[in-house]
Design a protein around this motif. Structure first.
Motif, PDB file in Angstrom:
ATOM      1  N   ARG A 114       0.272  -1.251  -0.079  1.00  0.00           N
ATOM      2  CA  ARG A 114       0.287  -0.125  -0.152  1.00  0.00           C
ATOM      3  C   ARG A 114       0.278   1.482   0.272  1.00  0.00           C
ATOM      4  O   ARG A 114       0.261   2.167  -0.330  1.00  0.00           O
ATOM      5  CB  ARG A 114      -0.363  -0.068   1.409  1.00  0.00           C
ATOM      6  CG  ARG A 114      -2.115  -0.230   1.007  1.00  0.00           C
ATOM      7  CD  ARG A 114      -3.290   0.178   3.208  1.00  0.00           C
ATOM      8  NE  ARG A 114      -2.328  -0.058   4.275  1.00  0.00           N
ATOM      9  CZ  ARG A 114      -1.915  -0.643   4.745  1.00  0.00           C
ATOM     10  NH1 ARG A 114      -2.986  -1.697   4.932  1.00  0.00           N
ATOM     11  NH2 ARG A 114      -2.275  -0.549   5.897  1.00  0.00           N
ATOM     12  N   ALA A 115       1.540   1.207   0.612  1.00  0.00           N
ATOM     13  CA  ALA A 115       2.803   2.320   0.795  1.00  0.00           C
ATOM     14  C   ALA A 115       3.927   2.676   0.269  1.00  0.00           C
ATOM     15  O   ALA A 115       4.069   3.622  -0.139  1.00  0.00           O
ATOM     16  CB  ALA A 115       3.756   2.342   2.367  1.00  0.00           C
ATOM     17  N   ASN A 143       3.257   3.725  16.031  1.00  0.00           N
ATOM     18  CA  ASN A 143       2.909   3.557  15.217  1.00  0.00           C
ATOM     19  C   ASN A 143       2.741   2.042  14.491  1.00  0.00           C
ATOM     20  O   ASN A 143       2.130   2.406  13.229  1.00  0.00           O
ATOM     21  CB  ASN A 143       4.746   3.945  14.153  1.00  0.00           C
ATOM     22  CG  ASN A 143       4.956   5.448  13.469  1.00  0.00           C
ATOM     23  OD1 ASN A 143       3.557   6.155  14.251  1.00  0.00           O
ATOM     24  ND2 ASN A 143       5.957   6.057  13.344  1.00  0.00           N
ATOM     25  N   SER A 148       0.561   3.702   9.647  1.00  0.00           N
ATOM     26  CA  SER A 148       0.111   3.980   8.193  1.00  0.00           C
ATOM     27  C   SER A 148       0.619   4.231   6.645  1.00  0.00           C
ATOM     28  O   SER A 148       2.090   3.867   7.109  1.00  0.00           O
ATOM     29  CB  SER A 148       0.176   5.018   8.649  1.00  0.00           C
ATOM     30  OG  SER A 148       1.210   5.887   8.926  1.00  0.00           O
ATOM     31  N   VAL A 149       0.280   4.327   6.292  1.00  0.00           N
ATOM     32  CA  VAL A 149       1.395   4.716   4.887  1.00  0.00           C
ATOM     33  C   VAL A 149       1.956   5.289   5.144  1.00  0.00           C
ATOM     34  O   VAL A 149       3.852   5.294   4.308  1.00  0.00           O
ATOM     35  CB  VAL A 149       0.600   5.052   3.264  1.00  0.00           C
ATOM     36  CG1 VAL A 149       1.534   5.722   1.856  1.00  0.00           C
ATOM     37  CG2 VAL A 149      -0.470   3.800   3.014  1.00  0.00           C
ATOM     38  N   GLU A 150       2.181   6.517   5.607  1.00  0.00           N
ATOM     39  CA  GLU A 150       3.664   7.243   5.767  1.00  0.00           C
ATOM     40  C   GLU A 150       3.936   6.384   6.795  1.00  0.00           C
ATOM     41  O   GLU A 150       5.306   7.126   6.393  1.00  0.00           O
ATOM     42  CB  GLU A 150       2.896   8.576   6.675  1.00  0.00           C
ATOM     43  CG  GLU A 150       3.872   9.928   6.395  1.00  0.00           C
ATOM     44  CD  GLU A 150       2.966  10.869   7.295  1.00  0.00           C
ATOM     45  OE1 GLU A 150       3.854  11.999   7.649  1.00  0.00           O
ATOM     46  OE2 GLU A 150       2.047  11.490   7.416  1.00  0.00           O
ATOM     47  N   ALA A 151       4.430   6.300   8.237  1.00  0.00           N
ATOM     48  CA  ALA A 151       5.261   5.176   9.205  1.00  0.00           C
ATOM     49  C   ALA A 151       5.712   4.642   8.286  1.00  0.00           C
ATOM     50  O   ALA A 151       7.123   4.465   8.553  1.00  0.00           O
ATOM     51  CB  ALA A 151       4.302   4.747   9.243  1.00  0.00           C
ATOM     52  N   ARG A 177       6.738   4.277   4.856  1.00  0.00           N
ATOM     53  CA  ARG A 177       7.629   5.387   4.040  1.00  0.00           C
ATOM     54  C   ARG A 177       8.816   5.269   4.679  1.00  0.00           C
ATOM     55  O   ARG A 177      10.382   5.812   4.550  1.00  0.00           O
ATOM     56  CB  ARG A 177       7.007   6.183   3.309  1.00  0.00           C
ATOM     57  CG  ARG A 177       6.040   5.373   2.284  1.00  0.00           C
ATOM     58  CD  ARG A 177       5.738   6.455   1.366  1.00  0.00           C
ATOM     59  NE  ARG A 177       4.508   5.874   0.428  1.00  0.00           N
ATOM     60  CZ  ARG A 177       3.445   6.596   0.153  1.00  0.00           C
ATOM     61  NH1 ARG A 177       2.529   7.885   0.145  1.00  0.00           N
ATOM     62  NH2 ARG A 177       2.446   6.136  -1.098  1.00  0.00           N
ATOM     63  N   ASN A 178       8.884   6.540   5.127  1.00  0.00           N
ATOM     64  CA  ASN A 178       9.419   6.950   6.445  1.00  0.00           C
ATOM     65  C   ASN A 178      10.182   6.086   7.236  1.00  0.00           C
ATOM     66  O   ASN A 178      11.281   6.375   7.246  1.00  0.00           O
ATOM     67  CB  ASN A 178       8.706   8.229   7.385  1.00  0.00           C
ATOM     68  CG  ASN A 178       8.113   9.053   7.476  1.00  0.00           C
ATOM     69  OD1 ASN A 178       8.609  10.010   6.882  1.00  0.00           O
ATOM     70  ND2 ASN A 178       7.225   9.360   7.749  1.00  0.00           N
TER      71      ASN A 178
END
Length: 190
Positions: A20-21, A84, A99-102, A104-105
């Protein structure tokens, strides 16, 4: 965002979350019972494309990380914080909850194991951990957890934390900066 390396995850739900990410290939360990065939696939992926180990921030996830790292040297490591990785109901800890953002980070801040020929001239010692209040005292667990987030090496008990500092070639200067940030945060809270 496309990732060249294969990402080692624990199971199908983790693969779904990663995809997803990111645009990435994954290898699933199917939990902590890592078979010989899975380790061979990971070794082949490491040889041809590189590997990022991305497991849950819990005891089984750390066990898998240690096994893969021991059997397939030179892997990169990505870490999620417990915060996260916690489900909305706070009853499940895993990559699949992030989350997608977490995700990716975590992948963007990947850490590479130190190749045995590269040695840090000023490695962090056990005494440095004690002096920083990260070993054997009140609040030491929280300080290690926060420093692990800052340094992007994840949370671990004191013994494993020191091993990670060495494994990821974190020197005294980088460690001191993280300690300073942790202590400043503590002082602003008080």
């Amino acid at each position: 965002m496309k990732i060249q390396e294969c990402i080692v995850v624990e199971g199908k739900d983790d693969t779904t979350a990663v995809k997803r990410a990111l645009e990435a290939d994954t290898i699933e360990t199917n939990g902590s019972a890592i078979g010989e065939s899975v380790l061979k696939r990971i070794a082949l992926a490491q040889e041809r494309r590189g590997v990022i180990i991305f497991t849950d921030p819990d005891v089984p996830g750390e066990r898998i990380r240690r096994i893969v790292s021991r059997e397939v040297p030179g892997c990169k490591h990505a870490f999620l914080t417990k915060e996260n990785a916690l489900s909305a109901k706070k009853d499940n800890l895993g990559i699949e909850n992030a989350s997608v953002e977490a995700i990716r980070n975590a992948i963007l801040k990947v850490r590479e194991e130190t190749v045995s020929t590269i040695k840090n001239k000023h490695p962090v010692t056990r005494q440095d951990l004690i002096d920083a209040g990260m070993m054997g005292g009140q609040g030491s667990q929280h300080r290690r957890e926060r420093a692990g987030e800052i340094l992007n090496i994840g949370y671990a008990n004191a013994k494993q934390f020191l091993k990670r500092l060495v494994m990821f070639n974190v020197g005294r200067d980088e460690f001191a900066k993280a300690v300073k940030e942790v202590l400043e945060e503590e002082n602003t809270r008080d």
